[in-house]
Write an enzyme that holds these catalytic residues in place. Structure first.
Site, PDB file in Angstrom:
ATOM      1  N   GLU A 100       0.865  -1.178   0.000  1.00 14.77           N
ATOM      2  CA  GLU A 100       0.000   0.000   0.000  1.00 14.77           C
ATOM      3  C   GLU A 100       0.903   1.230   0.000  1.00 14.77           C
ATOM      4  OE1 GLU A 100      -3.934   1.765   2.342  1.00 14.77           O
ATOM      5  OE2 GLU A 100      -2.772   0.143   3.220  1.00 14.77           O
ATOM      6  N   ASP A 131     -14.569  -7.591   2.530  1.00 12.92           N
ATOM      7  CA  ASP A 131     -13.467  -7.799   3.471  1.00 12.92           C
ATOM      8  C   ASP A 131     -13.633  -9.178   4.114  1.00 12.92           C
ATOM      9  OD1 ASP A 131     -11.251  -7.299   5.244  1.00 12.92           O
ATOM     10  OD2 ASP A 131     -11.658  -5.163   5.049  1.00 12.92           O
TER      11      ASP A 131
END
Length: 320
Positions: free
Chosen positions: A142, A227
């Site tokens: 990320e 998720d």
């Protein structure tokens, strides 16, 4: 630090059922990987960016944590022990000794190192299958909040130090992971696919095969991303909807959205069944500032009761 968590109870009404949602832990930055241990009668989870592993004991209302030396992606008890856990640290699967109090967690050994070809990757989510095999997902780096290197992740099955198998590759963000043993099914999500996959599952070998999409967000007008998830005894999935402030109840056999349960956190991250009767849904969340401040109780772990459903016991890891 340990502490008793006192939060206002938040009542939500959905269709004909009324459920109660209560924050039971202090907020963390990125809560993930909840695991209810029937041996400990307690909930374990991680906070990835805080580099901490956590325990919540509902009998004492006590929340404890220990700092690790890197980002933990999951924590699961190792079978036959009360103080040994499989933990994902960055790209390593390690064995940790921890008595469950504040501090005092020690890495005993490294079991496996994953994604050696992608050193910036990290582990994201893992669970033990019904035979104790560890399924571990990874994801790309990320590089900015909410921006990732895509198609860098994989899904592995880690049977032990000398038995590591990559079973899926080309993944954006590895998530989900749950089994319906009776239906010989394994459910999994690559979050940026905005869908849920079903694989055929061989409980004897741990092999998964024949992937297909059984639920697509676009078909139901859903926002956010898939998720973590868990499964109930009726075969329905309970899916955390990150950036959607919800937990979704889904029938994966029919591709139907059965219920939407609002949560007090935009960034709802994962869920697991807990409590002595396995009829309480524990839901982790995050409070990441990705352009907007996320105020408490965002980042807390929530307990949802009154759902008229229950789950299976979570499985411990059995390294061979």
């Amino acid at each position: 630090m340990a502490g008793r968590v006192k939060k206002d109870t938040i009542a939500k009404t959905m269709q004909n059922n009324t459920c109660t949602i209560k924050a039971v832990t202090e907020p963390v930055l990125l809560g993930e990987g909840p695991h209810w241990s029937h041996h400990h009668h307690a909930l374990f989870f991680v906070s990835i960016f805080d580099k901490t592993i956590h325990k919540y004991d509902p009998k004492t209302d006590k929340h404890t944590r220990a700092k690790m030396d890197d980002m933990p992606g999951f924590i699961i008890p190792i079978a036959g022990t009360l103080d040994r856990f499989a933990v994902g640290l960055k790209r390593r699967v390690v064995e940790v000794q921890w008595a469950g109090g504040d501090g005092g967690a020690t890495v005993v050994r490294t079991v496996a190192e994953l994604d050696k070809h992608e050193p910036d990757n990290r582990i994201n989510d893992a669970k033990a299958d019904p035979r104790g095999r560890l399924f571990v997902g990874t994801m790309g780096h990320e590089y900015e909040p909410g921006k990732f290197h895509l198609k860098k992740g994989s899904l592995y099955r880690v049977d032990g130090p000398s038995s590591v198998h990559r079973v899926v590759d080309g993944i954006d963000i590895s998530n989900g992971l749950c089994w319906d043993e009776a239906a010989r099914a394994f459910y999994y999500a690559d979050s940026f696919e905005y869908a849920i996959r079903r694989y055929d599952y061989d409980v004897e070998t741990g092999d998964i095969s024949n992937p297909r999409l059984v639920f697509k967000y676009a078909d139901h007008g859903l926002e956010g991303i898939v998720d973590g998830m868990t499964i109930d005894t009726d075969g329905n999935l309970w899916v955390a909807n990150f950036d959607g402030s919800k937990v979704l109840k889904i029938d994966p056999r029919k591709g139907e959205l059965l219920e939407k349960i609002n949560t007090p956190a935009l960034q709802t991250t994962s869920a697991t069944w807990g409590g002595e009767a396995l009829d309480e849904l524990y839901v982790t969340s995050a409070c990441l500032n990705r352009g907007a401040e996320q105020l408490p109780p965002a980042g807390s772990t929530f307990r949802i009761t009154g759902l008229r459903a229950k789950g299976h016991r979570n499985h411990c890891v059995k390294f061979n």
